[in-house]
Design a protein around this motif. Structure first.
Motif, PDB file in Angstrom:
ATOM      1  N   VAL A  19       0.858  -1.187   0.000  1.00  0.00           N
ATOM      2  CA  VAL A  19       0.000   0.000   0.000  1.00  0.00           C
ATOM      3  C   VAL A  19       0.895   1.237   0.000  1.00  0.00           C
ATOM      4  O   VAL A  19       1.767   1.383   0.857  1.00  0.00           O
ATOM      5  CB  VAL A  19      -0.922   0.029   1.232  1.00  0.00           C
ATOM      6  N   PHE A  20       0.668   2.120  -0.968  1.00  0.00           N
ATOM      7  CA  PHE A  20       1.502   3.312  -1.088  1.00  0.00           C
ATOM      8  C   PHE A  20       0.874   4.562  -0.471  1.00  0.00           C
ATOM      9  O   PHE A  20       1.585   5.478  -0.066  1.00  0.00           O
ATOM     10  CB  PHE A  20       1.799   3.602  -2.566  1.00  0.00           C
ATOM     11  N   SER A  21      -0.453   4.617  -0.425  1.00  0.00           N
ATOM     12  CA  SER A  21      -1.105   5.850   0.033  1.00  0.00           C
ATOM     13  C   SER A  21      -2.477   5.527   0.618  1.00  0.00           C
ATOM     14  O   SER A  21      -3.136   4.583   0.194  1.00  0.00           O
ATOM     15  CB  SER A  21      -1.244   6.822  -1.140  1.00  0.00           C
ATOM     16  N   VAL A  22      -2.898   6.363   1.585  1.00  0.00           N
ATOM     17  CA  VAL A  22      -4.177   6.145   2.254  1.00  0.00           C
ATOM     18  C   VAL A  22      -4.879   7.479   2.492  1.00  0.00           C
ATOM     19  O   VAL A  22      -4.231   8.504   2.718  1.00  0.00           O
ATOM     20  CB  VAL A  22      -3.980   5.376   3.588  1.00  0.00           C
ATOM     21  N   ALA A  23      -6.210   7.474   2.419  1.00  0.00           N
ATOM     22  CA  ALA A  23      -7.040   8.642   2.732  1.00  0.00           C
ATOM     23  C   ALA A  23      -8.204   8.162   3.586  1.00  0.00           C
ATOM     24  O   ALA A  23      -8.628   7.007   3.482  1.00  0.00           O
ATOM     25  CB  ALA A  23      -7.551   9.305   1.455  1.00  0.00           C
ATOM     26  N   ARG A  24      -8.743   9.052   4.419  1.00  0.00           N
ATOM     27  CA  ARG A  24      -9.785   8.655   5.368  1.00  0.00           C
ATOM     28  C   ARG A  24     -10.989   9.588   5.291  1.00  0.00           C
ATOM     29  O   ARG A  24     -10.840  10.807   5.130  1.00  0.00           O
ATOM     30  CB  ARG A  24      -9.226   8.670   6.799  1.00  0.00           C
ATOM     31  N   VAL A  25     -12.177   9.020   5.442  1.00  0.00           N
ATOM     32  CA  VAL A  25     -13.400   9.811   5.533  1.00  0.00           C
ATOM     33  C   VAL A  25     -13.436  10.456   6.915  1.00  0.00           C
ATOM     34  O   VAL A  25     -13.296   9.754   7.928  1.00  0.00           O
ATOM     35  CB  VAL A  25     -14.654   8.938   5.329  1.00  0.00           C
TER      36      VAL A  25
END
Length: 331
Positions: A19-25
């Protein structure tokens, strides 16, 4: 209240891909993440059983995801940006955005802009909703001092959204005014770039992460030190702090663990900084805001590529090689 000294792993989930990148609600544990398998996923880390669901694919590694309201924007080594509606689960638009690999995608604090950086050495600012190109920030050298292609690894907005910093392979960070696109300053961390003329005519390193202090006055940049064997990340993780307006280096911090610092984040009150990255097993390191003292240094069990905090910064989500991990740091 968050306390790095209380850092504790509470959940981890194994994956078959990096996994290279993450975003969150906001105000949830629902996350979107981009992977080495060319896919973008969503999952709820608050669920008893974490079950990633595939949303869509790119033509290569997905190296950046950013959430602007209900719109997810992702970028990858296929040079494309894709806009995706997280409510309807439908692709809004997708197309070539850069001439070379996209290294990262970042949303402005107000969610109105999305920035993308790529190996064409351009940072592009996009309207998050229409997808219209707003500005192009050009200034990073396309070639290294030894004539090879450079790379534009990282970017970060200031908390008030007025500035954006971009950082490259040869150790240069540029600070820009978002509204005008004017370059305001440039700082250098040349030790983060290694050139090996004798062994391989090859270079490695670069600034891989950048962050503004909450007041916007200090820039933290992360990478690694001089590397002896360029085939391995033998140097220790490194963070340097600058007063970017005066271009003065304030501090140089060297981790007790080897590898590259892939992500940097300040605490809301600016009292500490967390750096994440690694080589083999990876690390999380918390330092005081002056860059002089280690508060907490922790093995992560994976090479960490990205991390984010929940609103109160009491929960930390880290992603990387074959894993999603959730930590608590309630003080």
């Amino acid at each position: 209240m968050s306390n790095p000294e209380k850092l504790k792993l509470v959940k981890d989930h194994g994956l078959k891909s990096i996994v290279f990148s993450v975003a969150r609600v906001p105000n949830t544990m629902k996350v979107f993440f981009g992977c080495q398998d060319f896919k973008v996923y969503e999952t709820d880390l608050a669920a008893m059983k974490v079950e990633p669901k595939e949303l869509y694919t790119h033509g290569s590694y997905v190296t950046g995801v950013a959430l602007a309201g209900k719109t997810l924007v992702s970028g990858g080594y296929d040079c494309k940006l894709t806009w995706f509606d997280t409510d309807t689960k439908r692709e809004i638009r997708s197309g070539e955005a850069h001439a070379k690999w996209i290294r990262g995608v970042f949303a402005s604090p107000d969610g109105n802009l999305v920035a993308s950086v790529a190996d064409d050495m351009v940072c592009k600012l996009w309207d998050a909703y229409s997808g219209k190109l707003v500005n192009e920030l050009r200034g990073h050298a396309e070639k290294t001092p030894h004539g090879f292609g450079s790379m534009l690894y990282a970017a970060a907005f200031s908390a008030d959204g007025k500035y954006i910093a971009t950082a490259d392979k040869i150790g240069k960070t540029m600070i820009w005014e978002v509204a005008s696109g004017k370059k305001l300053a440039e700082v250098e961390a040349p030790i983060m770039y290694t050139w090996d003329q004798a062994q391989r005519l090859h270079s490695i390193g670069g600034i891989r992460s950048v962050a503004f202090s909450p007041d916007g006055k200090t820039i933290a940049v992360g990478g690694t030190g001089k590397i002896g064997n360029i085939d391995h990340l033998e140097a220790k993780g490194r963070i340097e702090l600058f007063d970017w307006a005066t271009q003065k280096r304030l501090a140089e911090y060297v981790s007790d663990k080897q590898g590259i610092v892939n992500h940097l984040e300040y605490s809301p009150d600016g009292s500490w900084i967390v750096g994440a990255g690694g080589a083999g097993e990876g690390f999380l390191v918390f330092i005081d805001a002056a860059g002089k003292k280690t508060i907490k240094s922790e093995k992560a069990g994976m090479h960490v590529h990205d991390l984010l905090f929940t609103e109160k910064q009491e929960t930390l989500i880290a992603v990387g090689h074959n894993k999603l991990a959730v930590y608590e740091m309630k003080g």
